[in-house]
Scaffold this motif. Structure first.
Motif, short mmCIF file in Angstrom:
data_model
loop_
_atom_site.label_atom_id
_atom_site.label_comp_id
_atom_site.label_asym_id
_atom_site.label_seq_id
_atom_site.Cartn_x
_atom_site.Cartn_y
_atom_site.Cartn_z
N LYS A 275 0.47 -1.26 -0.08
CA LYS A 275 -0.14 -0.04 0.42
C LYS A 275 0.69 1.02 0.21
O LYS A 275 0.32 2.13 -1.00
CB LYS A 275 -1.05 -0.48 1.41
CG LYS A 275 -2.24 -0.76 0.97
CD LYS A 275 -2.96 -1.24 2.37
CE LYS A 275 -3.80 -1.88 2.88
NZ LYS A 275 -4.12 -2.44 3.37
N ILE B 130 -5.17 -3.38 -3.20
CA ILE B 130 -5.03 -1.99 -2.51
C ILE B 130 -5.01 -0.70 -3.52
O ILE B 130 -5.09 0.30 -2.79
CB ILE B 130 -3.63 -2.69 -2.87
CG1 ILE B 130 -2.94 -3.52 -1.73
CG2 ILE B 130 -2.32 -1.20 -2.52
CD1 ILE B 130 -1.87 -4.51 -1.85
N GLU C 213 -7.93 1.31 -2.49
CA GLU C 213 -8.27 1.80 -1.26
C GLU C 213 -7.22 3.06 -1.35
O GLU C 213 -7.82 3.77 -0.69
CB GLU C 213 -7.26 0.64 0.10
CG GLU C 213 -8.24 -0.22 0.36
CD GLU C 213 -8.21 -1.11 1.58
OE1 GLU C 213 -6.45 -0.43 1.50
OE2 GLU C 213 -8.05 -2.10 2.01
#
Length: 175
Positions: free
Chosen positions: A128, A163, A166
């Protein structure tokens, strides 16, 4: 103990010139030139830097960087300390190296990035952190795998999509 660590590190950082000078004074084989000695000492520094990244020794990494050691130095396989820290799950080192300008888009000799290493090792928190920048713009032009292609090969395409989603949500909330 800390004084010993600092003394050791200081001696390692001075190794480049001191080692060459000390070795010249000793009886060395004629085939070993000063340039070869300096290259060996540089390799020892790189090895120490990479070892610190691998085991998560932030103090040693910070000392190297404080003395101007190149954050994106590479080993013979094209790995950077960022790749090494990522692969070994050392998130604090990853954070430190990124703050010091480490190239998250650097590719090793096989065309892999630190993000690919994070996906392979299932270090999703680090992934991330690395995914904040899209490094695939030039991948197709140079014939290298994109992160999505790599994720598909290793069976992590769903995790990569999560990922990316997000990251997009975080950007939207930040606005």
């Amino acid at each position: 103990m800390k004084v010993m660590q600092h003394a050791f590190l200081a001696s390692m950082l001075a190794l480049g010139s001191a080692f060459a000078t000390a070795t010249e004074a000793k009886d060395i084989s004629p085939a070993k030139t000063v340039t070869q000695v300096q290259m060996n000492s540089q390799q020892e520094l790189i090895d120490l830097f990479f070892a610190a990244a691998k085991i998560g020794n932030t103090e040693v990494i910070n000392e190297f960087l404080k003395h101007g050691f190149p954050v994106d130095v590479r080993n013979k396989d094209g790995y950077t300390a960022l790749m090494m820290a990522t692969y070994h799950g050392q998130q604090a080192i990853v954070t430190t190296l990124l703050k010091q300008g480490a190239d998250r888009c650097a590719r090793d000799n096989k065309g892999n990035t630190a993000l690919m290493g994070a996906l392979f090792k299932m270090e999703f928190a680090i992934a991330k952190q690395l995914r904040q920048v899209d490094c695939d713009a030039n991948a197709q032009q140079t014939g290298q795998k994109t992160t999505a292609e790599f994720a598909q090969v290793i069976g992590q395409e769903k995790q990569l999509q999560k990922i990316i989603q997000e990251a997009e949500q975080a950007k939207t909330l930040a606005k």
